[in-house]
Design a protein around this motif. Structure first.
Motif, PDB file in Angstrom:
ATOM      1  N   UNK A 314     -25.270   7.932 -71.452  1.00 30.55           N
ATOM      2  CA  UNK A 314     -26.706   8.312 -70.430  1.00 30.55           C
ATOM      3  C   UNK A 314     -26.975   7.064 -70.436  1.00 30.55           C
ATOM      4  N   UNK A 315     -27.526   6.345 -71.801  1.00 32.17           N
ATOM      5  CA  UNK A 315     -28.546   5.484 -71.980  1.00 32.17           C
ATOM      6  C   UNK A 315     -27.234   4.059 -70.877  1.00 32.17           C
ATOM      7  N   UNK A 316     -26.297   3.751 -70.973  1.00 32.58           N
ATOM      8  CA  UNK A 316     -25.530   2.846 -70.987  1.00 32.58           C
ATOM      9  C   UNK A 316     -25.062   2.636 -69.466  1.00 32.58           C
ATOM     10  N   UNK A 317     -25.216   4.211 -69.315  1.00 33.08           N
ATOM     11  CA  UNK A 317     -24.806   4.172 -67.146  1.00 33.08           C
ATOM     12  C   UNK A 317     -26.640   3.713 -66.414  1.00 33.08           C
ATOM     13  N   UNK A 318     -27.335   4.072 -67.100  1.00 30.55           N
ATOM     14  CA  UNK A 318     -29.355   3.418 -66.544  1.00 30.55           C
ATOM     15  C   UNK A 318     -28.434   1.947 -66.690  1.00 30.55           C
ATOM     16  N   UNK A 319     -28.358   1.711 -68.104  1.00 27.50           N
ATOM     17  CA  UNK A 319     -29.164   0.173 -67.983  1.00 27.50           C
ATOM     18  C   UNK A 319     -27.788  -1.003 -67.174  1.00 27.50           C
ATOM     19  N   UNK A 320     -26.636  -0.388 -67.193  1.00 27.29           N
ATOM     20  CA  UNK A 320     -25.435  -0.846 -65.906  1.00 27.29           C
ATOM     21  C   UNK A 320     -26.360  -0.702 -64.539  1.00 27.29           C
ATOM     22  N   UNK A 321     -26.257   0.768 -64.677  1.00 30.81           N
ATOM     23  CA  UNK A 321     -26.482   0.167 -62.873  1.00 30.81           C
ATOM     24  C   UNK A 321     -27.982  -0.441 -62.946  1.00 30.81           C
ATOM     25  N   UNK A 322     -29.049  -0.624 -63.771  1.00 29.37           N
ATOM     26  CA  UNK A 322     -29.594  -1.844 -63.428  1.00 29.37           C
ATOM     27  C   UNK A 322     -29.307  -2.971 -62.864  1.00 29.37           C
ATOM     28  N   UNK A 323     -28.549  -2.819 -64.188  1.00 29.02           N
ATOM     29  CA  UNK A 323     -27.648  -3.940 -64.515  1.00 29.02           C
ATOM     30  C   UNK A 323     -27.294  -4.472 -62.474  1.00 29.02           C
ATOM     31  N   UNK A 324     -26.090  -3.858 -62.565  1.00 30.97           N
ATOM     32  CA  UNK A 324     -25.696  -3.878 -60.533  1.00 30.97           C
ATOM     33  C   UNK A 324     -26.695  -3.921 -59.791  1.00 30.97           C
ATOM     34  N   UNK A 325     -27.163  -3.233 -60.140  1.00 25.03           N
ATOM     35  CA  UNK A 325     -28.045  -3.317 -58.468  1.00 25.03           C
ATOM     36  C   UNK A 325     -28.697  -4.905 -58.537  1.00 25.03           C
ATOM     37  N   UNK A 326     -29.260  -5.513 -59.157  1.00 23.92           N
ATOM     38  CA  UNK A 326     -29.925  -7.006 -60.183  1.00 23.92           C
ATOM     39  C   UNK A 326     -28.769  -7.717 -59.601  1.00 23.92           C
ATOM     40  N   UNK A 327     -28.096  -7.811 -59.771  1.00 26.67           N
ATOM     41  CA  UNK A 327     -26.897  -8.878 -59.553  1.00 26.67           C
ATOM     42  C   UNK A 327     -26.757  -9.008 -58.146  1.00 26.67           C
ATOM     43  N   UNK A 328     -25.866  -7.688 -57.296  1.00 26.60           N
ATOM     44  CA  UNK A 328     -25.028  -8.143 -56.103  1.00 26.60           C
ATOM     45  C   UNK A 328     -26.638  -7.638 -54.696  1.00 26.60           C
ATOM     46  N   UNK A 329     -27.811  -8.295 -54.911  1.00 28.89           N
ATOM     47  CA  UNK A 329     -28.663  -6.962 -54.165  1.00 28.89           C
ATOM     48  C   UNK A 329     -28.482  -8.561 -52.707  1.00 28.89           C
ATOM     49  N   UNK A 330     -28.308  -9.450 -53.696  1.00 30.69           N
ATOM     50  CA  UNK A 330     -27.779 -10.274 -52.514  1.00 30.69           C
ATOM     51  C   UNK A 330     -26.643 -11.393 -51.891  1.00 30.69           C
ATOM     52  N   UNK A 331     -25.886 -10.149 -52.070  1.00 30.75           N
ATOM     53  CA  UNK A 331     -24.373 -10.508 -51.099  1.00 30.75           C
ATOM     54  C   UNK A 331     -24.562 -10.549 -49.009  1.00 30.75           C
ATOM     55  N   UNK A 332     -24.874  -9.459 -49.160  1.00 30.55           N
ATOM     56  CA  UNK A 332     -24.453  -9.382 -48.297  1.00 30.55           C
ATOM     57  C   UNK A 332     -26.019  -9.824 -47.569  1.00 30.55           C
ATOM     58  N   UNK A 333     -27.313 -10.406 -47.030  1.00 31.28           N
ATOM     59  CA  UNK A 333     -28.127 -10.942 -46.454  1.00 31.28           C
ATOM     60  C   UNK A 333     -27.448 -12.040 -46.514  1.00 31.28           C
ATOM     61  N   UNK A 334     -26.489 -12.386 -47.825  1.00 27.62           N
ATOM     62  CA  UNK A 334     -25.802 -14.026 -47.852  1.00 27.62           C
ATOM     63  C   UNK A 334     -25.694 -13.963 -45.970  1.00 27.62           C
ATOM     64  N   UNK A 335     -23.847 -13.250 -45.919  1.00 28.93           N
ATOM     65  CA  UNK A 335     -23.486 -12.824 -44.180  1.00 28.93           C
ATOM     66  C   UNK A 335     -24.946 -13.862 -43.524  1.00 28.93           C
ATOM     67  N   UNK A 336     -25.454 -13.248 -43.122  1.00 29.80           N
ATOM     68  CA  UNK A 336     -26.192 -13.401 -41.886  1.00 29.80           C
ATOM     69  C   UNK A 336     -26.605 -14.560 -42.537  1.00 29.80           C
ATOM     70  N   UNK A 337     -27.359 -15.304 -43.706  1.00 30.42           N
ATOM     71  CA  UNK A 337     -27.906 -16.846 -43.775  1.00 30.42           C
ATOM     72  C   UNK A 337     -26.535 -17.343 -42.952  1.00 30.42           C
ATOM     73  N   UNK A 338     -25.433 -17.188 -43.930  1.00 30.67           N
ATOM     74  CA  UNK A 338     -24.275 -18.059 -43.571  1.00 30.67           C
ATOM     75  C   UNK A 338     -24.255 -18.458 -41.973  1.00 30.67           C
ATOM     76  N   UNK A 339     -24.119 -17.346 -41.100  1.00 30.01           N
ATOM     77  CA  UNK A 339     -23.478 -16.954 -40.115  1.00 30.01           C
ATOM     78  C   UNK A 339     -24.978 -18.133 -38.788  1.00 30.01           C
ATOM     79  N   UNK A 340     -26.052 -18.066 -38.773  1.00 26.84           N
ATOM     80  CA  UNK A 340     -27.298 -19.260 -38.900  1.00 26.84           C
ATOM     81  C   UNK A 340     -27.112 -19.816 -39.029  1.00 26.84           C
TER      82      UNK A 340
END
Length: 415
Positions: A314-340
Motif C-alpha cells: 500500500x505505501x509503495x503504491x502511493x509513492x510510485x503513483x506520486x512518482x509516476x505522476x511527477x515524471x509523465x505529466x509533461x509528455x502530452x503538452x510536448x506534442x502541442x509545442x512540437x507542432x507549433x
C-alpha cells in the motif's frame, strides 16, 4: 487592424483566456475519470468481466480521438467557442442518458458518442491549440497550464465522484455531473468568443517558425505528413504505457484488497503530481524545446512504470503513483509545442488535435489491452511490462527526431 490583433498575443486578455480555458478543461475533463472510479461498480452491476468493464473508457477515448480532429478543424474555421458549446451540450446529455442505461452497450454508447466524441473532444486538444495561438515567449508555459486542466480534473473529480457514488449511487451522480457541466462550461466559453490573432507562419510571427529556418513543407528535412505520422505513432505508444496505472489503479487496489477509496486516492495523488509535472514541463519546453522535453519525459515514465512491477504494498503504491505522476505529466503538452515549432500556425487546430488524438487513442488501446491481459493472466504484472515495451517505441522515435533536429540546426545557422 492586423497589427492591433497581433498585439493581443501575450496580452492580459490572453492570460484571462488561459484561466478560462484551464477551468473549462477541469470541468469538461470529467469523462476520462468518472468511468475509472465507477468501473468496479459497473462491472458488478452489469455482471461483466474486467475487459468489458473497460470498454466504456476505451470507446470514450476513441470518441475523443476522432472527435478532437473534427473539433480542431472546426476551431480553425470558426474559433473555439463553437466547439465548446457543442461539447458542453453533448456532455450533459451523455451523462443524463448514461444514468438510465440498462446494460453495458447503452452505457458504452453514451460514453463513447456523447461524453467522448461530441463532448470532451472539444475540451482538451482544440483548447490547447487555441491557447498556443495567443502566446509566443511563454508558449510552453501556456500550453502546460492549459493541459494541466485535464490533470486538475483528474485530481478533483475522483474523490468527489467516489463520495457521491457511495452516498447516492452512480446513476444519480451521473445526472448531477451532467447538469453541473452545462451550467458552468457555457458561461466560461463566453470568455473565449474572440478569434485568435492572425499569424504569419512564414514570417515567424507568433509561431511555428522551424528551428533554424528551413522549408515549412519539410520539417526536420522530412515530408510534413511523415513527421505528423511519426508524432502520432509516438503519442499512441507513450499513452498505451501511461494508461495502465491511470485507468486500472482503482481496480488494481480492489484486487489487492485495499478498496476503491484507496485507489481513487492514488489516482488523485498521481494526477496532482502530474499537474506539477505539466507546469514544470512548460518551463522546460520554453528552454530546451519540444522534442528534448518529450524524450526526457518518455525515459522517466518508463522507469516509473517499471517500479509497479515488483512493488504492490500500500505505501509503495502511493509513492510510485506520486512518482509516476511527477515524471509523465509533461509528455502530452510536448506534442502541442512540437507542432507549433514545426508546422504552420494556420494548421494548429487540426495538427495539434491529430497529435493529441493519437495519445487519446493510446489511452483507449492501453486501457482495454491492460484489462484483457489481466483477464488472460489474472495479474497486472504482464500489463505493466507491455506498457514499458510501448514506452520504448516512443523514446526511440523522439530520440531519432531530436537527433535530426540537432544535426540540422548547425547547418541552418551556417547558411
Amino acid at each position: 487592424m492586423a497589427q492591433q490583433r497581433v498585439s493581443e498575443v501575450e496580452s492580459s486578455y490572453a492570460w484571462f483566456r488561459l484561466i478560462a480555458a484551464v477551468l473549462i478543461g477541469i470541468i469538461g475533463g470529467v469523462g476520462m475519470w468518472s468511468i475509472v472510479v465507477i468501473m468496479p461498480v459497473v462491472q458488478a452491476e452489469f455482471g461483466i468481466d474486467r475487459a468489458d468493464a473497460s470498454l466504456p473508457y476505451t470507446m470514450m477515448m476513441i470518441g475523443l480521438l476522432f472527435g478532437a480532429v473534427v473539433m480542431g478543424r472546426l476551431a480553425d474555421r470558426h474559433g473555439i467557442f463553437v466547439p465548446l458549446v457543442i461539447g458542453a451540450s453533448a456532455i450533459a446529455l451523455g451523462y443524463v442518458l448514461s444514468a438510465f442505461a440498462g446494460g453495458i452497450i447503452s452505457f458504452t454508447i453514451a460514453y463513447g458518442l456523447l461524453i467522448g466524441m461530441m463532448g470532451g473532444s472539444a475540451m482538451f486538444a482544440p483548447l490547447i491549440a487555441d491557447t498556443s495561438l495567443w502566446f509566443t515567449r511563454h508558449r510552453g508555459l501556456a500550453i502546460g497550464l492549459c493541459a494541466s486542466g485535464n490533470y486538475f480534473s483528474g485530481t478533483l473529480w475522483p474523490p468527489v465522484i467516489e463520495h457521491f457514488v457511495a452516498a447516492e449511487g452512480w446513476r444519480a451522480t451521473h445526472i448531477g455531473i451532467g447538469l453541473f457541466c452545462i451550467a458552468t462550461i457555457l458561461p466560461l466559453a463566453l470568455a473565449l468568443r474572440r478569434r485568435p490573432p492572425v499569424q504569419d507562419f512564414a514570417a515567424g510571427t507568433s509561431g511555428g517558425m522551424q528551428p533554424g529556418g528551413g522549408d515549412p513543407a519539410r520539417p526536420l528535412g522530412l515530408p510534413i505528413n511523415l513527421v505528423q505520422a511519426l508524432l502520432m505513432i509516438a503519442g499512441l505508444s507513450c499513452c498505451v504505457a501511461m494508461s495502465m496505472p491511470q485507468v486500472h489503479i482503482v481496480a488494481y487496489c480492489v484486487d489487492l484488497g485495499y478498496g476503491p477509496a484507496r485507489g481513487a486516492e492514488m489516482l488523485s495523488l498521481m494526477l496532482a503530481f502530474g499537474i506539477v509535472s505539466r507546469l514544470a514541463s512548460g518551463w522546460i519546453l520554453d528552454r530546451i524545446g519540444g522534442l528534448a522535453t518529450l524524450l526526457l519525459g518518455s525515459v522517466l515514465q518508463a522507469i516509473a512504470l517499471a517500479f509497479y512491477i515488483p512493488f504492490d504494498g500500500l505505501a509503495s503504491l502511493y509513492i510510485i503513483s506520486a512518482m509516476f505522476g511527477l515524471v509523465q505529466g509533461g509528455i502530452v503538452p510536448s506534442y502541442a509545442f512540437i507542432v507549433r515549432e514545426l508546422f504552420p500556425a494556420s494548421q494548429a487546430g487540426l495538427r495539434i488535435s491529430l497529435a493529441i488524438s493519437a495519445t487519446l487513442g493510446g489511452m483507449a488501446l492501453g486501457g482495454w489491452v491492460s484489462g484483457a491481459i489481466f483477464d488472460a493472466t489474472g495479474s497486472y504484472q504482464a500489463a505493466m511490462m507491455n506498457g514499458v515495451a510501448w514506452n520504448i517505441v516512443n523514446a526511440v522515435i523522439a530520440a531519432w527526431l531530436l537527433t535530426r533536429q540537432m544535426r540540422l540546426r548547425p547547418a541552418a545557422r551556417a547558411s
